[in-house]
Enzyme design. Structure first.
Site, short mmCIF file in Angstrom:
data_model
loop_
_atom_site.label_atom_id
_atom_site.label_comp_id
_atom_site.label_asym_id
_atom_site.label_seq_id
_atom_site.Cartn_x
_atom_site.Cartn_y
_atom_site.Cartn_z
N TYR A 55 -1.38 -1.90 -12.32
CA TYR A 55 -2.83 -2.05 -12.51
C TYR A 55 -3.31 -1.43 -13.82
CZ TYR A 55 -2.31 -3.32 -7.68
OH TYR A 55 -1.89 -3.92 -6.54
N CYS A 69 -17.79 2.18 -25.45
CA CYS A 69 -19.18 2.64 -25.33
C CYS A 69 -19.61 2.68 -23.87
CB CYS A 69 -20.10 1.75 -26.14
SG CYS A 69 -19.99 2.19 -27.85
N GLU A 70 -19.02 3.59 -23.13
CA GLU A 70 -19.35 3.83 -21.72
C GLU A 70 -19.12 5.31 -21.47
OE1 GLU A 70 -20.31 1.86 -19.13
OE2 GLU A 70 -20.27 0.00 -20.29
N PRO A 124 5.26 -4.46 -1.16
CA PRO A 124 4.83 -3.41 -2.08
C PRO A 124 4.56 -3.94 -3.48
CG PRO A 124 7.20 -3.32 -1.78
CD PRO A 124 6.69 -4.37 -0.84
N GLY A 131 0.81 -1.22 0.00
CA GLY A 131 0.00 0.00 0.00
C GLY A 131 0.83 1.26 0.00
N ARG A 148 2.33 -1.67 -6.37
CA ARG A 148 2.24 -0.47 -7.20
C ARG A 148 3.44 0.45 -7.04
NH1 ARG A 148 -0.54 4.19 -8.99
NH2 ARG A 148 -0.82 5.54 -7.23
#
Ligand code: ADP
Ligand code: ASP
Ligand code: MG
Length: 864
Positions: A845, A816-817, A747, A710, A749
């Site tokens: 991610y 298409c969002e 860790p 984190g 990210r």
């Protein structure tokens, strides 16, 4: 000793939330004491606690919401209690049971205002209680004082019931008898901000952010030598530094200017705190608890020769405008009186006023009023009888503050031109010649402020070279603290990246050098490194080249699925299986069986596996993931602790887990907790370690404590990176306190986010109404973080890196969002079809979460 000076020092929410901050408070207090001063500490609730209490106070009927908030409040305070190393029995439990009683109180159903005030008050009552105990334990003999015995609120004429209870006013003036009585009791006190009593003896509040006001009142009553406001920024800036990184520290302000800056939106100081101090002639300084060496902002009486100059630009959001239109009746005697009578009747205080021949528009400031839809519709119904009413909300009021504003108008043409492009609902110039305010739609404010700030400097209206007034910029202070951040690697690789994008687009590009640099910075933090084993949490990015790089840097691996375990083993066939930590959540039995068979370390985070598949674990070592009762992180969806998250064994179930482990012959050799992602406070992991260590004390076989990952990576330009030196130092310190356990971290990210970028080409541009879109060939199927976590990724036009920014655009993908927005409200140079945009910080991610939604292939990956 009569005649000794008092100092009132107020500490805000973030300044009282960790042990490191309390150690600073102890040092500051002791330093004042050593200079022969008496000290009154005024504290806020722990950061975020007032908001949790608000959920209880305003959700009388929502049982589940109340219970959840209550659990989180208890867990937050228990965690700090443990971190402060305080003895078990203490007054904290008394306040927590008071909260229980209030939740069961019959006044709750109606959310009675007096009951709400009592609920809110507990935040400050608890923080001051913990603080008093800690300071005494540190040898700073401190007495706890109930602020409600000292501060008496007086209802104002026409003040509505809401404001009388929740935003009350305390008339405070020098009170020699009070000062003498306090001095007779001792030298050092701690009390609560935010709370007072009314003549009926009930608890009342001083409005959100009202602890500053408490400090102002106490400072005036004691006629203190100085009031110190200790917060999370090193002073008052020429704009909110979190929105305008080039904002300059204001070294010195007079009361009137500071008042105006506070009133017009600078949250750093509550607008009601200065009045009593100005009248009593007590100076106020604003300082940073994290960087106590910085001198901060000093506020005192005006120097007589003050030249006209803009000092700040502030913004208030959540402003509601009420526009009242009529046909040719304004001249009618008493008409305005009738209109304003309606505001008085609903207890609403009007802030700005603009008038035209057939229209009067006024603004309502949310911090001074209860402006909810019930109140507004009642007001509108009454007004409708005398005029046509239109409510415009939410708006933002942008204010330029400075002495002699009218003398500066000729310099403001650039600023006015900027407003010219927007729909300005109201302009107002204050009669004290200190401000000029523009009301616009709320959504436009954040983007506008940095530009206006730059224009004011450019126009020589904000004279930043005047060292008597302006100090360094926020960005500069951050750079000093973070020792000059290197420019991102991708700026150096621009030519290569453009070539890669012309071969194929969209495309993820990774720099292994960047992974390595980050890994080394982390491993070397604190020397000798307190962390005994680093795991890479490969869910962030399982690319084989990254796994190999981190293996070379000495990392073990943390996997959350059997497929991840297999990916590591396939990429690194020689790796000892015990270097793999398997920490799944709600995985099926077969995955545990396979992992154990492969000799991988297994972490359990529920009772179910031991209870139902005990035979798998007989004679095995297991690690236990515990939910410490709270979550942390940059977004709700990344908080992995607390009642709302599915991870971990609750504290209450640990004994049951141990019994089950014993029954099936499993040995618990490690404890683990991971509270969430994107954490930038270096003290966090130390507090997790302390909590795990105290749980492990009673468990013989524990060898390692895994404090999770984190570790945050700043994304916006104004965010400060995690202070690795402080992280290392704080972990080294707890390691010394509990040397028996190995310290593990995991860790993900942090290691890879900055090492990856997403390159995409502009497909089309379009203007619709006021909104300008830049379409690119990468969408949320390649990078879902903005849609999923409201994550902010830096975006640049790599083709035109050196061109000046032009209009504000929405960077959108082809999916298409409506949520397929990679970057909202960005300033980019004019974009043309075929330009290459670079989306930064996409190494974590990004590809790992990609999908084939709309049957569009996600961006493929390439390693430099
Ligand atoms: P505390 O919890 O210590 O009372 P606050 O959050 O109430 O702190 O106030 C500090 C915050 O005020 C800063 O973190 C910053 O985001 C905000 N702020 C807004 N405008 C300004 C400004 N002009 N100068 C400094 N800080 C500002
Ligand atoms: N805790 C209160 C609030 O959050 C008062 C303060 O912190 O100043 O509004
Ligand atoms: Mg505050």
């Amino acid at each position: 000793m009569p005649g000794r000076d008092w100092v009132v020092a107020k500490f805000g929410g973030t300044s009282v939330s960790t042990r490191a901050r309390w150690e600073t408070i102890a040092r500051i207090t002791a330093a004042h004491q050593a200079q022969g001063r008496r000290v009154l500490l005024v504290v806020s609730a722990l950061a975020g606690v007032t908001d949790l209490l608000k959920r209880i106070a305003e959700n009388g009927s929502d049982e589940a919401a109340c219970r959840m908030a209550q659990d989180e409040i208890a867990a937050r305070h228990r965690a700090l209690h443990a971190e402060l190393g305080l003895a078990r029995a203490n007054a904290l439990d008394g306040w927590l049971s008071r909260l229980d009683q209030l939740v069961d109180d019959s006044r709750r159903a109606a959310c009675a205002l007096a009951w709400q005030a009592e609920v809110f008050a507990l935040g400050e009552l608890m923080s001051s209680t913990l603080g008093a105990a800690f300071l005494c334990a540190q040898g700073v003999q401190t007495q706890w004082l109930d602020a409600r015995e000292c501060l008496l609120a007086h209802p104002l004429a026409n003040q509505g019931a809401w404001a009388r209870h929740l935003s009350a006013s305390v008339p405070a003036a020098p009170d020699a008898a009070f000062a003498a009585a306090l001095a007779a009791r001792g030298d050092i006190f701690i009390t609560q901000g935010f709370i007072a009593r009314n003549p009926a003896g009930e608890t009342v509040l001083l409005g959100r952010g009202g602890s500053d006001t408490s400090a102002g009142c106490f400072g005036a009553m004691l006629k203190a030598a100085c009031v110190e406001i200790w917060t999370d920024v090193p002073g008052m800036f020429s704009a909110n530094p979190r929105i305008v990184p080039d904002a300059r520290l204001l070294v010195r302000l007079d009361y009137e200017e500071a008042q105006e800056i506070a009133t017009t939106g600078a949250k750093v100081l509550h607008p009601r705190s200065l009045g009593p101090l100005r009248r009593a002639g007590v100076p106020l300084v604003i300082r940073d608890t994290h960087r106590p060496a910085l001198a901060g902002t000093e506020i005192r009486a005006a120097a007589p020769d003050a030249a006209p100059c803009v000092k700040a630009i502030s913004a208030r959001k959540g402003v509601t405008l009420v526009s009242m239109e009529t046909v040719g009746m304004w001249q009618q005697v008493g008409f305005l009186a009738d209109v304003f009578e309606q505001f008085r009747k609903h207890g609403l205080s009007v802030d700005l006023i603009g008038s035209a021949e057939t229209n009067v528009t006024v603004s309502l400031d949310p911090s001074e009023n209860l402006v909810n839809s019930d109140v507004l519709s009642a007001l509108a119904a009454d007004l409708a009888r005398i005029c046509r009413v239109k409510v415009i909300a939410p708006c933002a009021a942008i204010t330029l503050v400075g002495r002699g504003m009218r003398a500066l108008l000729h310099r403001l043409s650039g600023v006015l031109a900027e407003f010219g492009a927007l729909d300005v609902h109201l302009i107002s110039q204050s009669s004290n010649n200190l401000n000029l305010t523009f009301v616009i739609d709320e959504g436009l404010a954040d983007d506008l402020l940095p530009r206006l700030h730059a224009l004011l400097i450019h126009a020589d209206a904000l004279r930043v070279e005047d060292g008597a007034v302006f100090g360094p910029s926020w960005r500069q202070l951050g750079r000093d603290a973070a020792s000059a951040a290197e420019p991102a690697w991708w700026r150096r690789e621009r030519t290569r990246l453009l070539a890669l994008a012309s071969e194929q687009s969209p495309r993820y590009v990774y720099s292994l050098d960047a992974v390595r640099t980050q890994a080394r910075a982390l491993v070397r933090s604190g020397s000798p490194g307190p962390v005994d084993r680093w795991h890479y949490a490969l869910k962030a990015n399982p690319h084989p080249a990254i796994l190999r790089t981190l293996h070379e840097e000495g990392f073990a691996f943390e996997c959350v699925s059997l497929a991840e375990v297999e990916a590591v083993r396939a990429t690194l066939p020689g790796l000892a299986p015990e270097r793999i930590l398997f920490t799944p959540n709600f995985a099926p039995r077969a995955e545990y069986a396979a992992a154990l068979a492969a000799g991988v370390r297994v972490t359990l985070d529920a009772l179910h596996p031991l209870r139902h598949w005990g035979e798998l674990f007989g004679g095995r070592d297991v690690h236990l993931r515990i939910d410490l009762g709270v979550g942390r992180g940059h977004h709700d969806k990344v908080r992995t602790g607390g009642a709302g998250s599915k991870f971990g064994v609750a504290l209450d179930d640990i004994d049951a887990f141990r019994a089950l482990a014993q029954a099936c012959g499993a040995r618990i050799v490690g404890l683990h907790a991971h509270l969430g992602s994107g954490i930038l406070e270096p003290d966090h992991w130390r507090s997790v370690y302390v909590q795990l260590a105290s749980l492990a004390e009673g468990m013989d076989a524990i060898e390692s404590l895994d404090v999770g990952g984190g570790l945050g990576v700043p994304s916006r330009p104004d965010e400060q990176p995690l202070d690795l030196a402080e992280l290392g130092a704080s972990l080294a310190e707890v390691k010394r306190a509990y040397p028996r356990f190995a310290l593990w971290m995991e860790p993900g990210r942090f290691l890879v986010a900055d090492a990856g970028v997403l390159l995409a080409r502009v497909t089309q541009t379009k203007r619709k109404g006021h909104v300008q879109y830049v379409g690119i060939d990468a969408g949320m199927n390649s990078l879902i973080r903005p849609a999923l976590y409201e994550a902010w990724h830096g975006i640049v036009n790599l083709t035109r890196l050196d061109e000046p920014d032009a209009a504000m655009v929405q960077v959108v993908g082809p999916i298409c969002e409506t949520g397929d927005v990679l970057g909202a409200n960005r300033r980019l140079p004019e974009c043309r079809e075929g330009d290459v945009l670079l989306i930064a910080q996409a190494g974590a991610y990004g590809a790992a979460m990609a999908s084939r939604y709309n049957l569009r292939e996600p961006a493929p990956e390439v390693v430099l």
